[in-house]
Design a protein around this motif. Structure first.
Motif, PDB file in Angstrom:
ATOM      1  N   ASN A  47       0.855  -1.335  -0.290  1.00 56.16           N
ATOM      2  CA  ASN A  47      -0.101   0.272  -0.151  1.00 56.16           C
ATOM      3  C   ASN A  47       0.912   1.483  -0.272  1.00 56.16           C
ATOM      4  O   ASN A  47       1.796   1.520   1.206  1.00 56.16           O
ATOM      5  CB  ASN A  47      -0.989   0.125   1.302  1.00 56.16           C
ATOM      6  CG  ASN A  47      -2.146   1.361   1.193  1.00 56.16           C
ATOM      7  OD1 ASN A  47      -2.302   1.461  -0.048  1.00 56.16           O
ATOM      8  ND2 ASN A  47      -2.760   1.465   2.083  1.00 56.16           N
ATOM      9  N   THR A  48       0.711   1.546  -1.670  1.00 61.22           N
ATOM     10  CA  THR A  48       2.659   2.512  -1.482  1.00 61.22           C
ATOM     11  C   THR A  48       2.433   4.302  -1.240  1.00 61.22           C
ATOM     12  O   THR A  48       1.494   4.625  -1.660  1.00 61.22           O
ATOM     13  CB  THR A  48       2.869   2.599  -2.796  1.00 61.22           C
ATOM     14  OG1 THR A  48       1.633   2.473  -3.889  1.00 61.22           O
ATOM     15  CG2 THR A  48       3.100   0.740  -2.964  1.00 61.22           C
ATOM     16  N   CYS A  49       3.089   5.072  -1.258  1.00 61.21           N
ATOM     17  CA  CYS A  49       3.148   6.087  -1.613  1.00 61.21           C
ATOM     18  C   CYS A  49       3.913   7.083  -2.197  1.00 61.21           C
ATOM     19  O   CYS A  49       5.171   6.471  -2.463  1.00 61.21           O
ATOM     20  CB  CYS A  49       3.396   6.800  -0.235  1.00 61.21           C
ATOM     21  SG  CYS A  49       3.879   8.408   0.608  1.00 61.21           S
ATOM     22  N   HIS A  50       3.382   8.015  -3.513  1.00 64.91           N
ATOM     23  CA  HIS A  50       4.008   8.451  -3.784  1.00 64.91           C
ATOM     24  C   HIS A  50       4.878  10.395  -3.787  1.00 64.91           C
ATOM     25  O   HIS A  50       4.926  10.569  -4.623  1.00 64.91           O
ATOM     26  CB  HIS A  50       2.652   8.248  -5.190  1.00 64.91           C
ATOM     27  CG  HIS A  50       3.797   8.977  -6.456  1.00 64.91           C
ATOM     28  ND1 HIS A  50       4.767   8.458  -6.984  1.00 64.91           N
ATOM     29  CD2 HIS A  50       3.002  10.313  -7.390  1.00 64.91           C
ATOM     30  CE1 HIS A  50       5.012   8.397  -8.259  1.00 64.91           C
ATOM     31  NE2 HIS A  50       3.740   9.700  -8.016  1.00 64.91           N
ATOM     32  N   ILE A  51       4.632  10.786  -2.676  1.00 65.98           N
ATOM     33  CA  ILE A  51       4.606  12.176  -2.440  1.00 65.98           C
ATOM     34  C   ILE A  51       6.336  12.278  -2.745  1.00 65.98           C
ATOM     35  O   ILE A  51       6.593  13.116  -2.750  1.00 65.98           O
ATOM     36  CB  ILE A  51       4.315  11.896  -0.466  1.00 65.98           C
ATOM     37  CG1 ILE A  51       3.922  13.554  -0.098  1.00 65.98           C
ATOM     38  CG2 ILE A  51       5.380  11.844   0.173  1.00 65.98           C
ATOM     39  CD1 ILE A  51       2.580  13.633  -0.394  1.00 65.98           C
ATOM     40  N   CYS A 168       3.158  18.826  -4.737  1.00 61.09           N
ATOM     41  CA  CYS A 168       2.548  18.104  -4.120  1.00 61.09           C
ATOM     42  C   CYS A 168       1.290  16.870  -5.508  1.00 61.09           C
ATOM     43  O   CYS A 168       0.901  17.820  -6.010  1.00 61.09           O
ATOM     44  CB  CYS A 168       1.331  18.597  -3.579  1.00 61.09           C
ATOM     45  SG  CYS A 168       0.144  16.849  -2.392  1.00 61.09           S
ATOM     46  N   VAL A 169       1.019  15.963  -4.719  1.00 59.23           N
ATOM     47  CA  VAL A 169       0.910  14.887  -5.704  1.00 59.23           C
ATOM     48  C   VAL A 169      -0.721  14.154  -5.325  1.00 59.23           C
ATOM     49  O   VAL A 169      -1.137  13.445  -6.284  1.00 59.23           O
ATOM     50  CB  VAL A 169       2.111  13.571  -5.828  1.00 59.23           C
ATOM     51  CG1 VAL A 169       2.895  13.698  -7.178  1.00 59.23           C
ATOM     52  CG2 VAL A 169       2.001  12.908  -4.936  1.00 59.23           C
ATOM     53  N   VAL A 170      -0.598  14.214  -4.371  1.00 59.96           N
ATOM     54  CA  VAL A 170      -1.868  13.923  -3.977  1.00 59.96           C
ATOM     55  C   VAL A 170      -2.966  14.868  -4.598  1.00 59.96           C
ATOM     56  O   VAL A 170      -4.889  13.639  -5.038  1.00 59.96           O
ATOM     57  CB  VAL A 170      -2.018  14.665  -2.131  1.00 59.96           C
ATOM     58  CG1 VAL A 170      -3.313  14.339  -2.068  1.00 59.96           C
ATOM     59  CG2 VAL A 170      -1.023  13.389  -1.576  1.00 59.96           C
ATOM     60  N   THR A 173      -3.355  11.689  -6.857  1.00 69.84           N
ATOM     61  CA  THR A 173      -3.893  10.453  -6.403  1.00 69.84           C
ATOM     62  C   THR A 173      -4.107  10.194  -5.972  1.00 69.84           C
ATOM     63  O   THR A 173      -5.269   8.618  -5.893  1.00 69.84           O
ATOM     64  CB  THR A 173      -2.428   9.969  -5.846  1.00 69.84           C
ATOM     65  OG1 THR A 173      -2.192  10.830  -4.733  1.00 69.84           O
ATOM     66  CG2 THR A 173      -0.716   9.843  -6.303  1.00 69.84           C
ATOM     67  N   ARG A 174      -5.057  11.366  -5.024  1.00 72.97           N
ATOM     68  CA  ARG A 174      -5.926  10.740  -4.458  1.00 72.97           C
ATOM     69  C   ARG A 174      -7.715  11.235  -5.070  1.00 72.97           C
ATOM     70  O   ARG A 174      -8.963  11.099  -5.301  1.00 72.97           O
ATOM     71  CB  ARG A 174      -6.116  10.885  -3.035  1.00 72.97           C
ATOM     72  CG  ARG A 174      -4.772  10.819  -1.780  1.00 72.97           C
ATOM     73  CD  ARG A 174      -5.299   9.552  -1.448  1.00 72.97           C
ATOM     74  NE  ARG A 174      -4.787   8.197  -1.376  1.00 72.97           N
ATOM     75  CZ  ARG A 174      -5.151   7.200  -0.044  1.00 72.97           C
ATOM     76  NH1 ARG A 174      -6.285   7.377   0.134  1.00 72.97           N
ATOM     77  NH2 ARG A 174      -3.897   6.878   0.561  1.00 72.97           N
ATOM     78  N   GLY A 175      -7.064  12.248  -6.101  1.00 74.18           N
ATOM     79  CA  GLY A 175      -8.394  12.829  -6.784  1.00 74.18           C
ATOM     80  C   GLY A 175      -9.135  13.460  -6.041  1.00 74.18           C
ATOM     81  O   GLY A 175      -8.627  14.562  -5.138  1.00 74.18           O
ATOM     82  N   GLY A 204      -8.444  12.961   6.720  1.00 77.14           N
ATOM     83  CA  GLY A 204      -8.870  13.331   5.558  1.00 77.14           C
ATOM     84  C   GLY A 204      -7.717  14.282   5.100  1.00 77.14           C
ATOM     85  O   GLY A 204      -6.392  14.561   5.832  1.00 77.14           O
ATOM     86  N   GLN A 205      -6.994  14.191   4.043  1.00 80.45           N
ATOM     87  CA  GLN A 205      -5.953  15.527   2.794  1.00 80.45           C
ATOM     88  C   GLN A 205      -6.220  16.129   3.344  1.00 80.45           C
ATOM     89  O   GLN A 205      -5.536  17.274   3.283  1.00 80.45           O
ATOM     90  CB  GLN A 205      -6.373  14.982   1.454  1.00 80.45           C
ATOM     91  CG  GLN A 205      -5.100  13.716   0.698  1.00 80.45           C
ATOM     92  CD  GLN A 205      -6.025  12.000   0.998  1.00 80.45           C
ATOM     93  OE1 GLN A 205      -6.934  11.794   0.877  1.00 80.45           O
ATOM     94  NE2 GLN A 205      -5.368  11.183   1.393  1.00 80.45           N
ATOM     95  N   ASN A 206      -7.949  16.600   3.741  1.00 79.43           N
ATOM     96  CA  ASN A 206      -7.474  18.468   4.046  1.00 79.43           C
ATOM     97  C   ASN A 206      -9.195  18.286   4.622  1.00 79.43           C
ATOM     98  O   ASN A 206      -9.913  18.554   4.432  1.00 79.43           O
ATOM     99  CB  ASN A 206      -8.230  18.507   1.831  1.00 79.43           C
ATOM    100  CG  ASN A 206      -7.753  19.650   2.291  1.00 79.43           C
ATOM    101  OD1 ASN A 206      -7.889  21.048   3.607  1.00 79.43           O
ATOM    102  ND2 ASN A 206      -8.368  20.925   1.197  1.00 79.43           N
TER     103      ASN A 206
HETATM  104 FE1  F3S Z   1       1.405   8.958  -0.108  1.00 81.37          FE
HETATM  105 FE2  F3S Z   1      -0.423   9.488  -0.718  1.00 81.37          FE
HETATM  106 FE3  F3S Z   1      -0.670   9.679   1.863  1.00 81.37          FE
HETATM  107  S1  F3S Z   1       1.183   9.841  -1.816  1.00 81.37           S
HETATM  108  S2  F3S Z   1       0.724  10.652   1.111  1.00 81.37           S
HETATM  109  S3  F3S Z   1      -0.274   7.511   0.494  1.00 81.37           S
HETATM  110  S4  F3S Z   1      -2.124  10.398   0.060  1.00 81.37           S
END
Ligand code: F3S
Ligand code: SAH
Ligand code: SF4
Length: 452
Positions: A47-51, A168-170, A173-175, A204-206
């Protein structure tokens, strides 16, 4: 009965931690028990992160390492299904499989409720599965009701981001921002409390951009939601993350004054201190705006403590502009922070900006920034010695008879405590400061001892 195992590795933010738990919930009815290691697992999910680049690259080195387990499982006559979920999956899509052919499934953050059927398709021999769409119907409608795994629980109430900070990529990636209806949030929160949660962190992202339909129609503000949640019997602590300073409105400020369950600690990222940099980042506020927001919050809740995120070496950042970041750190006195070197992300506006800062400069600025942050954090931790803090005990400590919990400001606190204190908030007098935690003694025990 569970006859299969799934291993899920989580990278990145708390939303991913939450998503991992929900993926386990989705898979459990299909007979998948959670495993602690990928060795022998029937299903492995990354379950990955692109930040930042480092986070994204880690996935490929982990996939490389996974090959041996994949091979061993096949040798033993089994089949290990490999899925890449989360933000790298969303960003890379099918390209990911070209780099790592071991991958069977690529799924984005909005489609994991369909994971069991994706796995079934792969096992039927129907080939690789790619599912990175943003379905019109939110995944929340398809997830089973949540249960708490301990005294502190996460609850996603909002997802996606419309702010488009230029680094920021969010948002990609999260829409787009989606806020769950108030009735759903309240029902989930009640269930979490019924299943043992004493503290809930709304995610929440925001998160503070949350606004949605109230249980009886009409739009609810985030402040209103917080006030309602704070009334749930048995819910002793309420947190939320991550907030944007521009979405702190008067109503949210008032909630901090009115709802004692809201902990006096807030993660409110400022990123940088120079107005030119903040503008180039598209943050939508100046340093003075941020300070005004902090002042308003502290006027409502004088004991409020703050933490933040910082990026150093944003394109064009000069030494003088970096000094402005140090200045805002001193002005606010953040007791905790995450800080990062700017990492150019493919497809984001800042990656194409002129004036990219040399890595050596970023390294040097990050070191200075972290030194200042550590000084403030250490001073704050020392100032806790002799004070009594409410600690929510969450797990056993390293030594027998010891429990570890969290203070309102998220400091880890360990203390000798009876097993019955697990899952409860107890007053702890702080007696020492370690590098990563505080040591304390139960205050209520002390009183009892004195009375004997
Ligand atoms: Fe990373 Fe996606 Fe959270 S890019 S910081 S896993 S919203
Ligand atoms: N939704 C949250 C978290 C975003 S990611 C928020 O808005 O705060 C967490 C942190 O990673 C950000 O606050 C920022 O400090 C950092 N970050 C994001 N993109 C980055 C990049 N390209 N390089 C370095 N740090 C980055
Ligand atoms: Fe990224 Fe900015 Fe949205 Fe936070 S507010 S998720 S930093 S675009």
């Amino acid at each position: 009965m569970s006859d299969k195992t799934v291993f899920i590795k989580t990278y990145g933010c708390q939303m991913n931690v939450y998503d991992t738990a929900r993926m386990k919930d989705v898979l459990a009815p299909f007979g998948y028990a959670a495993a602690e290691s990928p060795a022998g697992a029937d299903l492995v999910v990354l379950n990955t992160c692109h930040i930042r680049e480092k986070a994204a690259e880690k996935v490929f080195s982990d996939l490389g390492r996974l090959r041996a387990h994949h091979h061993a499982k096949a040798e033993a006559g089994g089949r290990m299904v490999v899925a890449v979920a989360g933000c790298v999956a969303q960003a890379e899509g099918e390209a990911l499989r070209a780099r790592a052919p071991i991958v069977d499934i690529v799924l984005g953050p909005q489609t994991y409720h369909r994971l069991p059927e994706m796995v079934a398709r792969v096992l039927r021999g129907a080939g690789a599965v790619f599912d990175t769409e943003f379905p019109a119907e939110p995944k929340f409608d398809h997830l089973p009701p949540p249960g708490a795994e301990g005294p502190s629980a996460f609850l996603a109430i909002q997802e996606g981001c419309d702010r488009f900070c230029t680094y920021c990529v969010v948002p990609y990636t999260r829409g787009a921002e989606y806020a769950r209806p108030a009735a759903e949030v309240i029902a989930d929160a009640r269930r979490l409390v019924e299943t043992g949660a004493r503290e809930i962190t709304l995610l929440g992202q925001n998160v503070n951009a949350w606004t949605a339909e109230g249980p009886h129609g009409g739009a609810w503000s985030f402040g209103r939601l917080l006030r309602e949640l704070a009334e749930i019997p048995g819910l002793e602590r309420l947190r939320y993350t991550t907030s944007h300073p521009q979405s702190v409105d008067a109503d949210l400020v008032a909630a901090h004054r009115d709802a004692p369950a809201l902990v006096p600690f807030l993660h409110l990222p400022v990123q940088a201190g120079a107005d030119r940099v903040l503008k180039a980042m598209n943050r939508g506020h100046t340093a003075a705006d941020y300070l005004r927001t902090v002042d308003a919050l502290k006027a409502a809740r004088p004991d409020l403590m703050l933490s933040s995120d910082f990026i150093v070496g944003f394109p064009g950042e000069t030494e003088a502009e970096f000094a402005e970041t140090l200045k805002i750190i001193d002005a606010v006195g953040f007791i905790q922070a995450f800080s990062f070197k700017y990492s150019p992300r493919p497809g984001t506006p800042a990656a194409a900006m002129p004036g990219q800062v040399a890595d050596a400069v970023k390294v040097e600025r990050l070191a200075r920034l972290q030194e200042r942050l550590a000084e403030i954090q250490t001073a704050f931790n020392r100032s806790c010695v002799g004070r009594t803090l409410p600690v929510l005990f969450e797990r056993a400590g390293r030594h027998a008879g010891q429990l570890v919990g969290r203070s309102p400001a998220m400091q880890a606190v360990h203390a000798e405590a009876p097993a019955a204190a697990m899952g409860a908030i107890r007053p702890v007098r702080i007696v020492g400061v370690g590098p990563n935690s505080l040591a304390g003694v139960l205050d209520d025990l002390g009183e009892r001892d004195a009375a004997e």
